[in-house]
Design an enzyme around this catalytic site. Sequence first.
Site, PDB file in Angstrom:
ATOM      1  N   GLU A 241    -107.134-110.127 -67.389  1.00  0.00           N
ATOM      2  CA  GLU A 241    -106.755-110.327 -68.792  1.00  0.00           C
ATOM      3  C   GLU A 241    -105.394-110.316 -69.328  1.00  0.00           C
ATOM      4  OE1 GLU A 241    -109.128-107.224 -70.344  1.00  0.00           O
ATOM      5  OE2 GLU A 241    -111.234-107.666 -69.706  1.00  0.00           O
TER       6      GLU A 241
ATOM      7  N   GLU B 277    -114.738-101.236 -67.524  1.00  0.00           N
ATOM      8  CA  GLU B 277    -113.922 -99.909 -67.280  1.00  0.00           C
ATOM      9  C   GLU B 277    -114.307 -99.230 -67.078  1.00  0.00           C
ATOM     10  OE1 GLU B 277    -112.042-101.244 -71.592  1.00  0.00           O
ATOM     11  OE2 GLU B 277    -111.110-102.441 -70.890  1.00  0.00           O
TER      12      GLU B 277
END
Length: 328
Positions: free
Chosen positions: A232, A125
């Site tokens: 994920e 991220e």
Amino acid sequence: MRTVSNFPIGAAMRFLPFSDDPELQRLQKHHFDSYTAGNDMKMYNIMPKEGVFDFSVTDAILEYTQENDQRLFGHNLIWHSSTPPWVKEKARENPDWLSSFMKSYISTYVGRYRSFVHGWDVVNEGLRTKGSGYREDSIWYEVLGSRYIEQAFFYAHEADPQAVLFYNDFNIERDLEKFNFMIDMVEDFIERGVPISGIGFQMHIRMDTPNGVIASTLQRAAATGLQIHLSEVDIIFNRHDDTRGGGLQIRTSLTPEMEKAQAQKYYDLAMIYRSVVPSDQQYGITLWGFNDRDTWIRPFFGIQDWPTIYDERLQPKPAFFGLLNGLR
Ligand code: 9MR
């Protein structure tokens, strides 16, 4: 699922309560051949205090995966959200320190598990939540600028040249501005010899995330030639604004129609992955937890939701069979 799929199928688990729960372990061993630590391998657990590495849980996880012939995936090395407070404080006092800390942290950690941890989310991220640009609310960016991303890859590669090294992010399967910025960054890395080997699409998707957009971003990402990991996966019914507590409860209960639609969506996702990502670039599909009892979605966004393939009583949902058929 592990027996029907041509690529590894994984789940993220938190070692506690996982290691104390025989039923969860039974299901995990039966269905999955890749293990991602939900939280245990993050910096705030590996180095909660300055200078002290705590590898105890990671060692226990490694032992478990080896006993059960599973791939251990490392999540993650550098992430603004898992950076412990002491690192942030020290970096603000002494900016020069952060770069050398990053190098020694990565070298020691990746070096210790060299050839045992198969791949790593090296940077997680690093881009803004929405649109294009680097994430500015990160101590790493604040102190080191965007170069910290490539430095992390160099350090990880040096510590384990065989490890598969990923850049991992969310919403890149649907926010095209963010996706394009990510692709430009990755292609620039490839051109300049930064040792990146894969792109992780977190895939915390919603029922209304268009399949066509998912397919086209995956296809474009695969055109880089890198490994592609759906890292994920979960599929939620409600809405949120990507922030803690930012859920919007639209569906208050799970109906049979919703279950059926979710099964279809899991099926579609597996089929899209299999059809647009060449088989030698299919690093695998990893679910972010596999039951609605333990899903992060509920506590994080503060809503009720049913994003996984098993229900609260650890029974398979239609979504389980949708995914299974998609893998077949
Ligand atoms: O599911 C994880 C939750 O239990 C943790 O509190 C949180 C902070 O460490 O991280 C969650 O996992 C995140 C993952 O590490 C990175 N992508 C988003 C995941 C969900 O927030």
